[in-house]
Design a protein around this motif. Structure first.
Motif: not given
Length: 319
Positions: A193-218
């Motif tokens: 995840i750190d290899s992705v440019p910071a301004d591109r680390r944005k997610l739209v998912t099918n349903h709100d299932a990835f909140g813990y993942y999003i918080e963990r990996y900023k």
């Protein structure tokens, strides 16, 4: 008129009673782990994820009956008579918790189960729900942070060791080995995840299932196609227009569907917003692991695949 769940429970209760009267164990989908003997610990695990954790901790000392099958939505499940009979015969029942298995208490009561119920979520710091009845207990998708899984597997190991003290050392060794794999997974996810440019680390998912993942990996969560933890919820016309507008204004580069959910709405929004949609049998695994032989067949495989899919799409790399 009886509800579908009530009919299932009644049918299952009759199966259990009949099997007991005949002196047999009935039919079960339990499959002994390699080397598990006649005295193996009998475990019922609800979801695909906790069943995988139970198999890793139980090793060859436990027989695992997995209730939910791959690509079956855990939010709205009706147990089969075989599931309820397996619970009646079990030593331990392992559940995810956080309100995910709303059907389980009735099943346990119907089965007459008197063994140990393990709530794997105990000790996990939960994300709050949105105040609705569906999300009253919080966000149940706790497994999407490997550090939470470390807590979940400790809960499972303690229960197995307490119920089967003769094999406690084996469960402890299995926990240590799996714990090291979880640490390695977490470190590798963060590196990718750190290899992705910071301004591109944005997610739209099918349903709100990835909140813990999003918080963990900023990562930044822009929105979901289904506005809920529950996959049965639907977007209104205004919500569709709003999410399209947010995608366009925030510069989101991809929308992620899930392997177990129909991609139709996600694809329509992607076309409207002019962005790529990751939608196939091997897109993100959200609520369930994949079938045997798939890239999401185990928890470790699933999380590795999800991270690789997210990173490739956010970088604009063709799969």
């Amino acid at each position: 008129m009886l509800s579908p769940l009530a009919r299932s429970l009644l049918a299952a209760a009759l199966v259990v009673v009949f099997a007991g009267a005949c002196g047999g164990t009935g039919t079960s989908s339990s499959t002994p782990a390699d080397g598990a003997g006649a005295k193996a610990l009998k475990v019922v695990a609800t979801t695909t994820q906790v069943a995988d954790f139970a198999r890793n901790i139980g090793g060859d000392k436990a027989v695992i009956h997995q209730i939910l099958k791959p690509n079956v939505d855990p939010h709205d499940y009706e147990p089969s008579p075989a599931d309820i009979q397996a619970i009646a015969e079990a030593d331990v029942v392992v559940k995810n918790g956080v309100g995910l298995e709303k059907w389980l208490d009735q099943v346990i009561a119907s089965a007459g189960f008197s063994g140990t119920v393990v709530d794997a979520s105990q000790g996990v710091v939960l994300r709050k729900g949105d105040g609705s009845e569906e999300e009253a207990a919080g966000d149940p998708h706790i497994w999407h942070n490997p550090l939470n899984v470390k807590i979940m597997t400790v809960n499972i190991e303690k229960a197995f060791a307490a119920k089967d003290s003769a094999d406690a050392a084996a469960y402890e060794a299995n926990l240590a080995a799996y714990d090291a794999k979880l640490d390695a997974l977490d470190a590798e996810n963060a590196k990718k995840i750190d290899s992705v440019p910071a301004d591109r680390r944005k997610l739209v998912t099918n349903h709100d299932a990835f909140g813990y993942y999003i918080e963990r990996y900023k990562l930044t969560f822009v929105g979901s196609i289904v506005p809920s933890f529950d996959t049965s919820a639907e977007l209104s016309g205004k919500q569709i227009a709003d999410i399209v507008a947010k995608i366009k204004t925030t510069g989101v580069t991809a929308i992620f569907s899930e392997s177990s959910l129909p991609p139709k709405t996600a694809e329509a929004i992607g076309r409207e917003a002019g962005v790529k949609v990751e939608a196939s049998e091997d897109s993100l695994y959200g609520d369930t692991l994949g079938p045997e032989g798939s890239v999401g067949a185990t928890y470790l495989q699933m999380e590795t695949h999800n991270t690789d899919t997210i990173v490739s799409a956010l970088k604009g790399v063709a799969a």
